[in-house]
Design a protein around this motif. Structure first.
Motif, PDB file in Angstrom:
ATOM      1  N   SER A 114       4.485  -0.292   8.151  1.00  9.60           N
ATOM      2  CA  SER A 114       4.781  -0.706   6.793  1.00  9.60           C
ATOM      3  C   SER A 114       3.952   0.066   5.782  1.00  9.60           C
ATOM      4  O   SER A 114       4.320   0.155   4.631  1.00  9.60           O
ATOM      5  CB  SER A 114       4.564  -2.210   6.636  1.00  9.60           C
TER       6      SER A 114
ATOM      7  N   MET B   3      -0.165   5.086   7.829  1.00 15.74           N
ATOM      8  CA  MET B   3      -1.553   5.403   7.530  1.00 15.74           C
ATOM      9  C   MET B   3      -2.442   4.188   7.796  1.00 15.74           C
ATOM     10  O   MET B   3      -2.045   3.060   7.551  1.00 15.74           O
ATOM     11  CB  MET B   3      -1.700   5.852   6.075  1.00 15.74           C
ATOM     12  N   PRO B   4      -3.656   4.449   8.277  1.00 16.41           N
ATOM     13  CA  PRO B   4      -4.547   3.334   8.617  1.00 16.41           C
ATOM     14  C   PRO B   4      -5.090   2.615   7.382  1.00 16.41           C
ATOM     15  O   PRO B   4      -5.412   1.440   7.447  1.00 16.41           O
ATOM     16  CB  PRO B   4      -5.684   3.998   9.384  1.00 16.41           C
TER      17      PRO B   4
ATOM     18  N   TYR C 173      -3.240   1.544  -0.155  1.00 16.45           N
ATOM     19  CA  TYR C 173      -3.359   0.549  -1.207  1.00 16.45           C
ATOM     20  C   TYR C 173      -2.279  -0.521  -1.023  1.00 16.45           C
ATOM     21  O   TYR C 173      -1.311  -0.320  -0.299  1.00 16.45           O
ATOM     22  CB  TYR C 173      -3.276   1.187  -2.592  1.00 16.45           C
ATOM     23  N   SER C 174      -2.449  -1.641  -1.682  1.00  9.85           N
ATOM     24  CA  SER C 174      -1.500  -2.745  -1.541  1.00  9.85           C
ATOM     25  C   SER C 174      -0.323  -2.555  -2.480  1.00  9.85           C
ATOM     26  O   SER C 174      -0.499  -2.175  -3.634  1.00  9.85           O
ATOM     27  CB  SER C 174      -2.178  -4.071  -1.881  1.00  9.85           C
ATOM     28  N   HIS C 175       0.837  -2.837  -1.960  1.00 10.13           N
ATOM     29  CA  HIS C 175       2.029  -2.792  -2.813  1.00 10.13           C
ATOM     30  C   HIS C 175       3.117  -3.621  -2.156  1.00 10.13           C
ATOM     31  O   HIS C 175       3.224  -3.638  -0.933  1.00 10.13           O
ATOM     32  CB  HIS C 175       2.494  -1.349  -3.009  1.00 10.13           C
ATOM     33  N   TRP C 176       3.922  -4.279  -2.966  1.00  4.73           N
ATOM     34  CA  TRP C 176       4.939  -5.172  -2.401  1.00  4.73           C
ATOM     35  C   TRP C 176       5.913  -4.438  -1.496  1.00  4.73           C
ATOM     36  O   TRP C 176       6.476  -5.010  -0.558  1.00  4.73           O
ATOM     37  CB  TRP C 176       5.690  -5.905  -3.510  1.00  4.73           C
ATOM     38  N   SER C 177       6.170  -3.171  -1.782  1.00  2.90           N
ATOM     39  CA  SER C 177       7.182  -2.459  -0.999  1.00  2.90           C
ATOM     40  C   SER C 177       6.774  -2.379   0.469  1.00  2.90           C
ATOM     41  O   SER C 177       7.622  -2.356   1.356  1.00  2.90           O
ATOM     42  CB  SER C 177       7.416  -1.071  -1.567  1.00  2.90           C
ATOM     43  N   PHE C 178       5.468  -2.358   0.722  1.00  2.00           N
ATOM     44  CA  PHE C 178       5.022  -2.322   2.120  1.00  2.00           C
ATOM     45  C   PHE C 178       5.275  -3.681   2.771  1.00  2.00           C
ATOM     46  O   PHE C 178       5.573  -3.756   3.958  1.00  2.00           O
ATOM     47  CB  PHE C 178       3.549  -1.946   2.211  1.00  2.00           C
ATOM     48  N   GLY C 179       5.147  -4.750   1.984  1.00  2.00           N
ATOM     49  CA  GLY C 179       5.467  -6.082   2.486  1.00  2.00           C
ATOM     50  C   GLY C 179       6.950  -6.197   2.813  1.00  2.00           C
ATOM     51  O   GLY C 179       7.341  -6.788   3.801  1.00  2.00           O
TER      52      GLY C 179
ATOM     53  N   GLU D 220      -6.159  -3.236 -10.446  1.00  2.00           N
ATOM     54  CA  GLU D 220      -5.513  -4.547 -10.410  1.00  2.00           C
ATOM     55  C   GLU D 220      -6.441  -5.609 -10.966  1.00  2.00           C
ATOM     56  O   GLU D 220      -6.034  -6.523 -11.679  1.00  2.00           O
ATOM     57  CB  GLU D 220      -5.108  -4.896  -8.972  1.00  2.00           C
TER      58      GLU D 220
ATOM     59  N   VAL E  93      -2.242  -7.236 -11.592  1.00  3.47           N
ATOM     60  CA  VAL E  93      -1.369  -6.671 -10.566  1.00  3.47           C
ATOM     61  C   VAL E  93      -0.054  -6.180 -11.175  1.00  3.47           C
ATOM     62  O   VAL E  93       0.458  -5.115 -10.832  1.00  3.47           O
ATOM     63  CB  VAL E  93      -1.076  -7.720  -9.466  1.00  3.47           C
TER      64      VAL E  93
ATOM     65  N   GLU F 294       1.592  -2.576 -10.793  1.00  2.16           N
ATOM     66  CA  GLU F 294       2.891  -2.436 -10.126  1.00  2.16           C
ATOM     67  C   GLU F 294       3.889  -1.693 -11.001  1.00  2.16           C
ATOM     68  O   GLU F 294       4.707  -0.927 -10.507  1.00  2.16           O
ATOM     69  CB  GLU F 294       3.452  -3.827  -9.795  1.00  2.16           C
TER      70      GLU F 294
END
Lengths: 433, 530
Positions: free
Chosen positions: B75, B79-80, B83-89, B175, B180, B184
Motif C-alpha cells: 500500500s 517502500m519501507p 508519509y501518510s496519505h489516504w490513498s495508501f489506506g 500536518e 491534515v 491533503e
C-alpha cells in the motif's frame, strides 16, 4: 560483499492504520449516505448486518492524465498468431473496445467505477451513530453506577477458602519448609527402619539413640507445620463499580384504525434505530412491545408490527401497562429504561388528564429517556407543519415536556425524516443543554 | 509474480546406495525454511551470481516479513517508510479484500532500489521459493538497479531511505502545523500529476537526495526574504499593457519560465504564484519520489527479464551442483513456468504482453545468439552474434538500454517467429482491424518498431506540456496535449486533473488537445477551488 538477514515479522502490526483511518474519514460522507439510504430502503433486519459499502469513485478517485480507450490510430502487437497473413482483417468487437491488446484506456486498473470497501461492524455502527449520544448517558454511567463487579486484584493473606490460591500457598509452604529444614517423611521412615533393625539386633544403645532421634524428628515436624497460616494466599478481588450494562426499551404504539400501514412502517423504523443504538450502548437490551387501542397489551414483535386492531385510542392504557411491567420486571435500580412512543396523535379528550399524570408521576421519573414521535401521513404534512395545528396528544405532551427534559418529541412525515429526527432527538448538543 | 504453487519439496529421495556425502551437499531438504538454511542458500546463490555470472550488486539486506506486512508494503508503493496519505489506506483496503477473497496472491518479494539493496521475503514462502526470490531480487534486480544507466542517472540508491524519512517527517510536521486537510489538498493534487512530474531527458544537473534535504531548509529561508520576480511584469496600470517595454519584459519572463515545460510538477513548484513555501516543498517531495520511480517504469520488462533470467540460471546451476533436490527443482520449475506464462492473444486469460515472459524470452534469445547464432542472427545482430560471451552481451544490454530501445535493438526475427508476434492496426474510420505485419521477412521491422513504441514513454504516456502563462493579465496557465496518432485523453480524468492543476497554480488553467496538423481537438478549462 555483505549480507544481512533481518527478521521483521515481529515488528508492530497495523502500520497502515493511520492511512486506513484517513481513508475512512474521507469516504465517510459517502458511507454515511449509504447508511442513511440503507435505513430508508433496506429490509429492517438487514441494517445491523450490512458491512460492505460501495463507495462511488467521486471523492476517492485518483485521476491521472491517460489516453482514452477510444479514438485515434492505434497499433497493437499481439502474440500467438495462428493463421493471419499481412492484409487480413478482423471484425472489431461491439462497443468499440480497443482490440485484443487495447488496455491503454486504463493503466493499472485506475478506471474503477466504484470501490467496494468492507467496514467492520463496529466501524459501520460508529459511523451510523456518530455524534449521537443518549442524553445524560455519561451521567448515568458515572453517577448512577449502582452495580458492582469483581475484578482480580492480586493476592491477599486473608479470604474465604474458595478463593484460596493453591499454587501460591504451596510455594510459600515449600519455601518455609526448606528454609526451616522441616524433616521429610522419608527421614522418619529411615529412622524407623533402622530402629526396627537395631531392635531385632538387640543393640540397645543404638535403639535408645535412634528413639531419641525419632522423637526429635517428630517433634520438629510437628513444630514446623506442613502448611502454616502464614503460607496462605488468597486470590483477591476488588469490587469495581460497573456501569449499568442493561437497558430495557419500551416500544409503545397506537395500532388503532387511524394508524395506516405507512405510519406504522415509519414508527417501526424509528424503533429499529433506537434498538440498534441501545444495543450499541448496553451489553444487554430487553425490548417490550406494548400496543394499544382503547386498551393496551404486551405482545411479541411480530404481532406488534403486523396485526391491526379496530377501536378507539386511550393512550393512558399503554402507559399504565408500561408502569405495571416496570414494577414487575424492570426495577429502575438495575435497568436503564428507555421508551419510544409512536402515535398519530389521536387520543380521547378525556384521557389527557390520566396520561399526563402517569407521565409526570410514574413514567418519566423512572425513565432515562422518553421519545415521542408523531407519525403523520405525507399528505398531512402541509397541514401539520405549523405548531398551531397540533394533535391532542402533542399538546398534552408538550406541556409535560416543559417540565421534564427527558421527554423529547418530534414529528415524522416520511422515511427520509427518520434519521434526521433520530439525530435531533439524540444529538449531543441537546444533552449538553 | 503470481501465487506460489505449493509443491512440497521432498527430501532428495536418496536411493539405498546414495552416499551420505552427496546428501549433505543439499542446501536444504524440506520446504520449511529457517535462518540456517536461508544463510547457507544465500551464500551458495551469491557464489554463483558473483563468481560465475559476474554480477555486480549492492550489498544485500534480506528482511523476512509476514503477509500482513507485505500488504502494508504494497500500500505504500513497496517502500519501507512513507508519509501518510489516504490513498495508501484505499490501496491497502482494496488489496486486502482481493487477497482475503483469494482473487490475487501476494508477491513473493518486494525489492527496493537502495544501497544496501533491501529485499522483502514473505514468511509463507517455502524454502525453494525463498531461494528463487533471493536469486531473483537480491541478485537479478539488484544488479539491474546498480548498473542500468537510467537508475544511475535518475535515482540515488544511497539516499532514498533517508529522503523518504525526511519526507515522512516533513509531511507530518506540515500536518501538525497546517492541518491534515491542507496537506491533503496539495498531496492529492500533486499525486495526480506524478506521471507528468518527471524529467524524461537529462536536462538539468540533479542534486543528490541528501543535498535535497539541506537545500529544502536553505530554500525556505531564502524564499522568506525574496519575492517571485516573475510576477513583477504585471502592469501597475492598464495603460502599461501595450507598451513595448512591457512586451519585452514578458519575453524575458517567458525565457525564465523555460517554456515549453513537460515536467508539470517542476513548473508548478517553481513558478506557481499562489503556493506557500511548505506547499511548494510538498510538491517537490512528490516530484522527487515520482522521479525516483520513473526508471522502474521505463525498464519494467527488461528489469523483470534480467531478474528472471538470473534466477533461472542460478537455480539450474545449483541443481547441477547437486545442491537443490529433485522435488525442490520441480517446485521451482512449476513456479517459474507460471511467472513466464504468456497467454496467446485469443486466450481468455490474455491481458497484454507479460513483461516477465517477453523479458525472459529476450534474455534467453540473446544468450542463444551469443553462443549458437544462425546466419540470420549474424546478419541482424552482428555485434554479439557468436561472440561466445552471453553474460557480457546481456550485461551490456542491461546497462545501456530501456524497454523501448531494448526491443528496437534486440528483438530478433527468431524470437518474433517463436512468439508468433503480429501487428494489428486500429483505424477509427475502418470497420475492421487490419493485420499490418506478421512474423515474416516483410514484417519483422514493422512488428519490432510497433512493439518498441508500446514501451516508448513518448507514445505510451500522454505528451502534455506547459505552453504558456498569461503574464500580462489573468495569470492563466496554458497546457497543451500533443496528440499522438490522434489518441485523445480520457476526458473525465483529464478534467479532474486539470482542476487539481488549477488548485496548485492558484489561477485558471486550460488544456488544449492539439493534433499533429495543429488543429485543436478539445479544450478543457478549470478554475481553482476554494
Amino acid at each position: 560483499m555483505g549480507m544481512n538477514i533481518v527478521d521483521r515479522r515481529l515488528n508492530p502490526k497495523g502500520k497502515s492504520h493511520t492511512n486506513r483511518q484517513r481513508f475512512i474519514r474521507l469516504a465517510r460522507e459517502t458511507i454515511k449516505e449509504a447508511v442513511v439510504r440503507s435505513i430508508k430502503d433496506r429490509a429492517l433486519g438487514d441494517v445491523d448486518s450490512k458491512e460492505v459499502v460501495n463507495i462511488p469513485r467521486a471523492r476517492i478517485h485518483e485521476p491521472r492524465f491517460h489516453h482514452s480507450s477510444q479514438g485515434g490510430i492505434r497499433d497493437h502487437v499481439l502474440p500467438g498468431n495462428k493463421e493471419y497473413v499481412q492484409g487480413d482483417t478482423l471484425p472489431k468487437p461491439q462497443g468499440g473496445e480497443g482490440g485484443g491488446g487495447g488496455r491503454e484506456g486504463s493503466p493499472d486498473g485506475e478506471g474503477e467505477d466504484s470501490f467496494q470497501f468492507t467496514l467492520s461492524r463496529d466501524e459501520y455502527l460508529n459511523i451510523l451513530f456518530e455524534e449521537l449520544e443518549l442524553p445524560d448517558l455519561a451521567k448515568t454511567f458515572l453517577k448512577d453506577a449502582t452495580a458492582f463487579k469483581s475484578a482480580r486484584a492480586g493476592f491477599s493473606t486473608s479470604g474465604s477458602p474458595n478463593n484460596l490460591n493453591l499454587v501460591r500457598t504451596m510455594r510459600n509452604s515449600l519455601a518455609r519448609r526448606i528454609s526451616l529444614a522441616r524433616p521429610k517423611p522419608r527421614e522418619l521412615e529411615e529412622i524407623e527402619a533402622q530402629l526396627e533393625a537395631a531392635k531385632s539386633a538387640g543393640d540397645r544403645d543404638l535403639v535408645a539413640q535412634l528413639e531419641l532421634r525419632r522423637d526429635q524428628v517428630i517433634r520438629r515436624a510437628k513444630r514446623i507445620a506442613y502448611i502454616d497460616p502464614v503460607d496462605l494466599r488468597y486470590n483477591r478481588f476488588e469490587r469495581v463499580p460497573k456501569p449499568n450494562a442493561q437497558a430495557v426499551m419500551f416500544c409503545l404504539m397506537d395500532v388503532s384504525g387511524s394508524m395506516s400501514e405507512y405510519m406504522k412502517d415509519l414508527a417501526k423504523r424509528f424503533f429499529l434505530l433506537l434498538h440498534l443504538f441501545l444495543t450499541r450502548k448496553y451489553e444487554h437490551v430487553d425490548v417490550v412491545f406494548i400496543r394499544h387501542t382503547s386498551e393496551a397489551k404486551e405482545v411479541d414483535e411480530e404481532t406488534f408490527f403486523r396485526s391491526r386492531e379496530t377501536g378507539g385510542t386511550v393512550v393512558s392504557t399503554a402507559l399504565e401497562e408500561m408502569k405495571r411491567i416496570v414494577a414487575e420486571r424492570y426495577s429502575p435500580d438495575e435497568w436503564n429504561i428507555y421508551a419510544a412512543q409512536a402515535s398519530d396523535g389521536d387520543n380521547y379528550p378525556s384521557d389527557s388528564e390520566p396520561s399526563m399524570r402517569l407521565l409526570r408521576d410514574d413514567i418519566l421519573p423512572q425513565t432515562q429517556y422518553f421519545a415521542y414521535i408523531e407519525v403523520l401521513d405525507e399528505r398531512e404534512m402541509g397541514m401539520f407543519r405549523s405548531e398551531m395545528n397540533v394533535s391532542t396528544l402533542w399538546r398534552d405532551y408538550k406541556v409535560v415536556a416543559g417540565e421534564f427534559p427527558n421527554l423529547a418529541m418530534k414529528r415524522v412525515f416520511s422515511k427520509a425524516d427518520i434519521f434526521p429526527v433520530f439525530h435531533q432527538l439524540f444529538s449531543k448538543t441537546r444533552a449538553v443543554a | 509474480m503470481s501465487e506460489a504453487t505449493a509443491v512440497a519439496a521432498s527430501p532428495a529421495a536418496p536411493g539405498p546406495a546414495a552416499p551420505a556425502v552427496q546428501k549433505s551437499k543439499l542446501l536444504f531438504e524440506t520446504s520449511e525454511w529457517n535462518f540456517d538454511t536461508l544463510k547457507r542458500t544465500f551464500d551458495a546463490i551469491e557464489d554463483v551470481a558473483l563468481n560465475e555470472l559476474g554480477l555486480d550488486c549492492y550489498p544485500n539486506q534480506i528482511e523476512l516479513i509476514s503477509s500482513e506486512q507485505m500488504l502494508d508494503a504494497y500500500s505504500s508503493i513497496g517502500m519501507p517508510v512513507f508519509y501518510s496519505h489516504w490513498s495508501f489506506g484505499k490501496r491497502f483496503a482494496r488489496d486486502e479484500v482481493m487477497y482475503r477473497k483469494g482473487y490475487v496472491g501476494l508477491a513473493y518479494e518486494i525489492v527496493i532500489n537502495s544501497d544496501p539493496c533491501i529485499a522483502y521475503l514473505m514468511e509463507e514462502n517455502t524454502m525453494t521459493m525463498q531461494a528463487l526470490v533471493i536469486a531473483h531480487a537480491a541478485f537479478g534486480h539488484n544488479h539491474f538497479f546498480k548498473n542500468n544507466y537510467l537508475f544511475k542517472e535518475w535515482t540515488d540508491a544511497e539516499g532514498i531511505l533517508d529522503y523518504l524519512n525526511f519526507a515522512k517527517t516533513y509531511v507530518a510536521k506540515c500536518e501538525e502545523k497546517h492541518g491534515v486537510a491542507a496537506v491533503e489538498r496539495v498531496l492529492d493534487a500533486a499525486h495526480a500529476l506524478m506521471d507528468q512530474g518527471v524529467n524524461r531527458y537529462g536536462r538539468r544537473a540533479r542534486p543528490s537526495l541528501a543535498d535535497e534535504r539541506k537545500r529544502s531548509e536553505a530554500r525556505r529561508k531564502h524564499k522568506e526574504e525574496t519575492y517571485n520576480d516573475l510576477w513583477r511584469t504585471l502592469p501597475r496600470g492598464a495603460g502599461a499593457l501595450n507598451s513595448p517595454a512591457a512586451a519585452k519584459k514578458v519575453d524575458q519572463a517567458h525565457d525564465r519560465l523555460g517554456l515549453p515545460e513537460e515536467n508539470l510538477l517542476y513548473f508548478i513548484e517553481k513558478f506557481s504564484p499562489k503556493l506557500r513555501d511548505w506547499e511548494r516543498e510538498l510538491v517537490r517531495i512528490v516530484r522527487n519520489i515520482a522521479q525516483y520511480f520513473y526508471p522502474q517504469k521505463m525498464t519494467k520488462m527488461m528489469n523483470e527479464g534480467c531478474a528472471t533470467y538470473v534466477h533461472y540460471r542460478i537455480m539450474n546451476r545449483l541443481y547441477d551442483q547437486g545442491r537443490i533436490g529433485e522435488g525442490s527443482m520441480l517446485e521451482f520449475l512449476a513456479s517459474h513456468a507460471n511467472v513466464v506464462f504468456q497467454p496467446e492473444f485469443d486466450d481468455r486469460r490474455y491481458s497484454g504482453i507479460n513483461p516477465y515472459a517477453l523479458g525472459f524470452a529476450m534474455m534467453q534469445d540473446i544468450e542463444r545468439i551469443a553462443t549458437e547464432p544462425t546466419d540470420e542472427d549474424r546478419q541482424y545482430l552482428p555485434q554479439i552474434a557468436g561472440c561466445g560471451d552471453a553474460m557480457g552481451a546481456l550485461k551490456q544490454a542491461w546497462a545501456e538500454f530501456r524497454d523501448d530501445s531494448f526491443v528496437a535493438q534486440y528483438l530478433s526475427p527468431h524470437l518474433m517467429r517463436k512468439l508468433r508476434l503480429f501487428r494489428l492496426g486500429d483505424r477509427p474510420d475502418e470497420p475492421h482491424y487490419r493485420v499490418d505485419a506478421i512474423h515474416d521477412e516483410r514484417g519483422y521491422d514493422r512488428v519490432r518498431r510497433a512493439l518498441a513504441r508500446t514501451y516508448d514513454p513518448g507514445v505510451r504516456d500522454p505528451n502534455i506540456q506547459v505552453s504558456d502563462v498569461d503574464l500580462m493579465g489573468s495569470r492563466k496557465l496554458l497546457l497543451t496535449h500533443h496528440l499522438n496518432n490522434d489518441v485523445p485523453l480520457a476526458e473525465s480524468d483529464a478534467r479532474a486533473v486539470l482542476a487539481y492543476i488549477a488548485d496548485l497554480w492558484g489561477y485558471d488553467a486550460e488544456l488544449k488537445g492539439v493534433s499533429a496538423d495543429d488543429s485543436v481537438k478539445y479544450t478543457y478549462e478549470a478554475s481553482p477551488r476554494s
